[in-house]
Motif scaffolding. Structure first.
Motif, PDB file in Angstrom:
ATOM      1  N   PRO A 114       3.050   8.041  -3.871  1.00  0.00           N
ATOM      2  CA  PRO A 114       2.309   6.887  -3.348  1.00  0.00           C
ATOM      3  C   PRO A 114       3.185   5.691  -2.995  1.00  0.00           C
ATOM      4  O   PRO A 114       2.744   4.810  -2.254  1.00  0.00           O
ATOM      5  N   PHE A 115       4.409   5.640  -3.514  1.00  0.00           N
ATOM      6  CA  PHE A 115       5.193   4.409  -3.422  1.00  0.00           C
ATOM      7  C   PHE A 115       6.340   4.485  -2.420  1.00  0.00           C
ATOM      8  O   PHE A 115       6.912   3.457  -2.067  1.00  0.00           O
ATOM      9  N   GLY A 116       6.688   5.670  -1.975  1.00  0.00           N
ATOM     10  CA  GLY A 116       7.779   5.810  -1.023  1.00  0.00           C
ATOM     11  C   GLY A 116       7.269   6.228   0.345  1.00  0.00           C
ATOM     12  O   GLY A 116       6.073   6.190   0.634  1.00  0.00           O
ATOM     13  N   LYS A 117       8.207   6.654   1.178  1.00  0.00           N
ATOM     14  CA  LYS A 117       7.839   7.065   2.534  1.00  0.00           C
ATOM     15  C   LYS A 117       7.024   8.353   2.551  1.00  0.00           C
ATOM     16  O   LYS A 117       6.387   8.664   3.559  1.00  0.00           O
ATOM     17  N   LEU A 118       7.034   9.076   1.443  1.00  0.00           N
ATOM     18  CA  LEU A 118       6.190  10.268   1.366  1.00  0.00           C
ATOM     19  C   LEU A 118       4.707   9.913   1.400  1.00  0.00           C
ATOM     20  O   LEU A 118       3.868  10.793   1.578  1.00  0.00           O
ATOM     21  N   GLY A 119       4.393   8.643   1.236  1.00  0.00           N
ATOM     22  CA  GLY A 119       3.006   8.214   1.351  1.00  0.00           C
ATOM     23  C   GLY A 119       2.396   8.544   2.698  1.00  0.00           C
ATOM     24  O   GLY A 119       1.168   8.538   2.847  1.00  0.00           O
ATOM     25  N   HIS A 120       3.249   8.859   3.686  1.00  0.00           N
ATOM     26  CA  HIS A 120       2.699   9.234   4.996  1.00  0.00           C
ATOM     27  C   HIS A 120       1.882  10.522   4.909  1.00  0.00           C
ATOM     28  O   HIS A 120       1.118  10.827   5.829  1.00  0.00           O
ATOM     29  N   ALA A 121       2.016  11.254   3.806  1.00  0.00           N
ATOM     30  CA  ALA A 121       1.229  12.482   3.647  1.00  0.00           C
ATOM     31  C   ALA A 121      -0.268  12.205   3.724  1.00  0.00           C
ATOM     32  O   ALA A 121      -1.041  13.056   4.165  1.00  0.00           O
ATOM     33  N   PHE A 122      -0.695  11.017   3.286  1.00  0.00           N
ATOM     34  CA  PHE A 122      -2.113  10.664   3.412  1.00  0.00           C
ATOM     35  C   PHE A 122      -2.326   9.437   4.295  1.00  0.00           C
ATOM     36  O   PHE A 122      -3.342   9.327   4.974  1.00  0.00           O
ATOM     37  N   LEU A 123      -1.355   8.525   4.351  1.00  0.00           N
ATOM     38  CA  LEU A 123      -1.523   7.322   5.163  1.00  0.00           C
ATOM     39  C   LEU A 123      -1.481   7.619   6.658  1.00  0.00           C
ATOM     40  O   LEU A 123      -2.003   6.841   7.458  1.00  0.00           O
ATOM     41  N   VAL A 124      -0.872   8.746   7.027  1.00  0.00           N
ATOM     42  CA  VAL A 124      -0.773   9.074   8.444  1.00  0.00           C
ATOM     43  C   VAL A 124      -2.152   9.191   9.082  1.00  0.00           C
ATOM     44  O   VAL A 124      -2.347   8.823  10.249  1.00  0.00           O
ATOM     45  N   PHE A 125      -3.130   9.661   8.323  1.00  0.00           N
ATOM     46  CA  PHE A 125      -4.470   9.825   8.888  1.00  0.00           C
ATOM     47  C   PHE A 125      -5.138   8.468   9.117  1.00  0.00           C
ATOM     48  O   PHE A 125      -5.870   8.285  10.095  1.00  0.00           O
ATOM     49  N   PHE A 126      -4.870   7.514   8.234  1.00  0.00           N
ATOM     50  CA  PHE A 126      -5.417   6.172   8.419  1.00  0.00           C
ATOM     51  C   PHE A 126      -4.752   5.482   9.605  1.00  0.00           C
ATOM     52  O   PHE A 126      -5.428   4.917  10.471  1.00  0.00           O
ATOM     53  N   SER A 127      -3.426   5.512   9.640  1.00  0.00           N
ATOM     54  CA  SER A 127      -2.707   4.777  10.680  1.00  0.00           C
ATOM     55  C   SER A 127      -2.988   5.351  12.066  1.00  0.00           C
ATOM     56  O   SER A 127      -3.277   4.606  13.012  1.00  0.00           O
ATOM     57  N   ARG A 128      -2.937   6.662  12.189  1.00  0.00           N
ATOM     58  CA  ARG A 128      -3.178   7.264  13.502  1.00  0.00           C
ATOM     59  C   ARG A 128      -4.642   7.161  13.899  1.00  0.00           C
ATOM     60  O   ARG A 128      -4.963   6.988  15.078  1.00  0.00           O
ATOM     61  N   GLY A 129      -5.534   7.263  12.920  1.00  0.00           N
ATOM     62  CA  GLY A 129      -6.951   7.121  13.225  1.00  0.00           C
ATOM     63  C   GLY A 129      -7.285   5.725  13.717  1.00  0.00           C
ATOM     64  O   GLY A 129      -8.008   5.554  14.709  1.00  0.00           O
TER      65      GLY A 129
ATOM     66  N   VAL B 160      -3.871   2.166  -0.135  1.00  0.00           N
ATOM     67  CA  VAL B 160      -4.954   2.055   0.840  1.00  0.00           C
ATOM     68  C   VAL B 160      -5.618   0.679   0.737  1.00  0.00           C
ATOM     69  O   VAL B 160      -5.905   0.027   1.753  1.00  0.00           O
ATOM     70  N   PHE B 161      -5.848   0.210  -0.488  1.00  0.00           N
ATOM     71  CA  PHE B 161      -6.479  -1.101  -0.681  1.00  0.00           C
ATOM     72  C   PHE B 161      -5.585  -2.217  -0.143  1.00  0.00           C
ATOM     73  O   PHE B 161      -6.075  -3.180   0.472  1.00  0.00           O
ATOM     74  N   ALA B 162      -4.274  -2.096  -0.359  1.00  0.00           N
ATOM     75  CA  ALA B 162      -3.349  -3.117   0.129  1.00  0.00           C
ATOM     76  C   ALA B 162      -3.378  -3.196   1.653  1.00  0.00           C
ATOM     77  O   ALA B 162      -3.315  -4.288   2.231  1.00  0.00           O
ATOM     78  N   ILE B 163      -3.482  -2.047   2.304  1.00  0.00           N
ATOM     79  CA  ILE B 163      -3.566  -2.038   3.768  1.00  0.00           C
ATOM     80  C   ILE B 163      -4.895  -2.635   4.221  1.00  0.00           C
ATOM     81  O   ILE B 163      -4.953  -3.426   5.168  1.00  0.00           O
ATOM     82  N   TRP B 164      -5.977  -2.264   3.527  1.00  0.00           N
ATOM     83  CA  TRP B 164      -7.294  -2.793   3.885  1.00  0.00           C
ATOM     84  C   TRP B 164      -7.336  -4.312   3.738  1.00  0.00           C
ATOM     85  O   TRP B 164      -7.959  -5.008   4.545  1.00  0.00           O
ATOM     86  N   ARG B 165      -6.656  -4.834   2.732  1.00  0.00           N
ATOM     87  CA  ARG B 165      -6.649  -6.282   2.504  1.00  0.00           C
ATOM     88  C   ARG B 165      -5.954  -7.045   3.625  1.00  0.00           C
ATOM     89  O   ARG B 165      -6.201  -8.245   3.806  1.00  0.00           O
TER      90      ARG B 165
END
Length: 225
Positions: A197-212, A30-35
């Protein structure tokens, strides 16, 4: 190492290490995306209801787009089957709820056992279909890499080992009479925690950030979400 010692390891050091990696890795993503930041949009906003747009972006994009609703593609329907099934199993099964309660003190009502059995079968079949579709389609096979197959494996293993450990008999103290299946199931879950957290399964939580964020941006522009 005996089965009981393996279970103690899975419930102790392995669990806390995997949870630490899960939390730290998720925060790092999440921090890497925010940066990365975003360019300042100097255009006049068509709407300032960005929170509403974010929520619409999250939930509206969980539905199949109307352009594809008449498609007979099994993959779209199958994805709903195993995602919903996984949600039922993870959040509705009583031992899983007790596991969360032991760690956090948070609890909620469990679903009936028959619902869990009903969810487990289609979920396993759905994941197998997803793998066969990936292997059988030349284009998907070409686009697939280690992440795709390993992510599938670490998702499937907890289901498989969990079915082996279901209805495990326990002693009066609450300890399982046959600790090996429970230990293997826990270790498979911890492998999932380590990878998530490191693979494509990260979409389990990142999907809410990206779609939001996408929904909020479209809302600001007055575009359809």
């Amino acid at each position: 190492m005996s089965a009981a010692e393996l279970l103690d390891f899975a419930r102790g050091p392995a669990l806390w290490f995997s949870l630490g990696v899960l939390i730290a890795g998720s925060l790092w993503r999440v921090f890497a995306i925010w940066r990365l930041g975003a360019r300042v949009d100097l255009s006049e906003p068509r709407s300032r209801r960005l929170a509403a747009g974010a929520l619409r972006g999250i939930f509206a994009r969980m539905l199949i787009r109307k352009e594809f609703r008449n498609s007979r593609n099994l993959g779209s329907f199958n994805a709903y089957v195993y995602h919903v099934g996984l949600a039922f199993i993870v959040f509705g099964y009583l031992p899983h709820i007790r596991f969360v309660e032991r760690l956090t003190g948070i609890t909620w009502p469990a679903l009936p056992g028959w619902v869990m059995y009903l969810a487990a079968g289609p979920t396993v079949v759905g994941l197998l279909i997803a793998l066969l579709e990936r292997l059988g389609d030349p284009v998907r096979r070409l686009l697939s890499g280690f992440d795709d197959y390993f992510s599938w494996l670490v998702t499937f293993l907890p289901l498989l080992t969990g079915m082996a450990a279901v209805n495990e008999a326990t002693a009066a103290s609450g300890a399982p009479l046959f600790p090996l299946p429970v230990a293997i199931h826990l270790l498979s879950v911890e492998l999932l925690f380590l990878w998530l957290p490191f693979g494509k399964l990260g979409h389990a939580f990142l999907v809410f950030f990206s779609r939001g964020l996408t929904g909020a941006a479209l809302q600001r522009k007055g575009a359809a979400i």
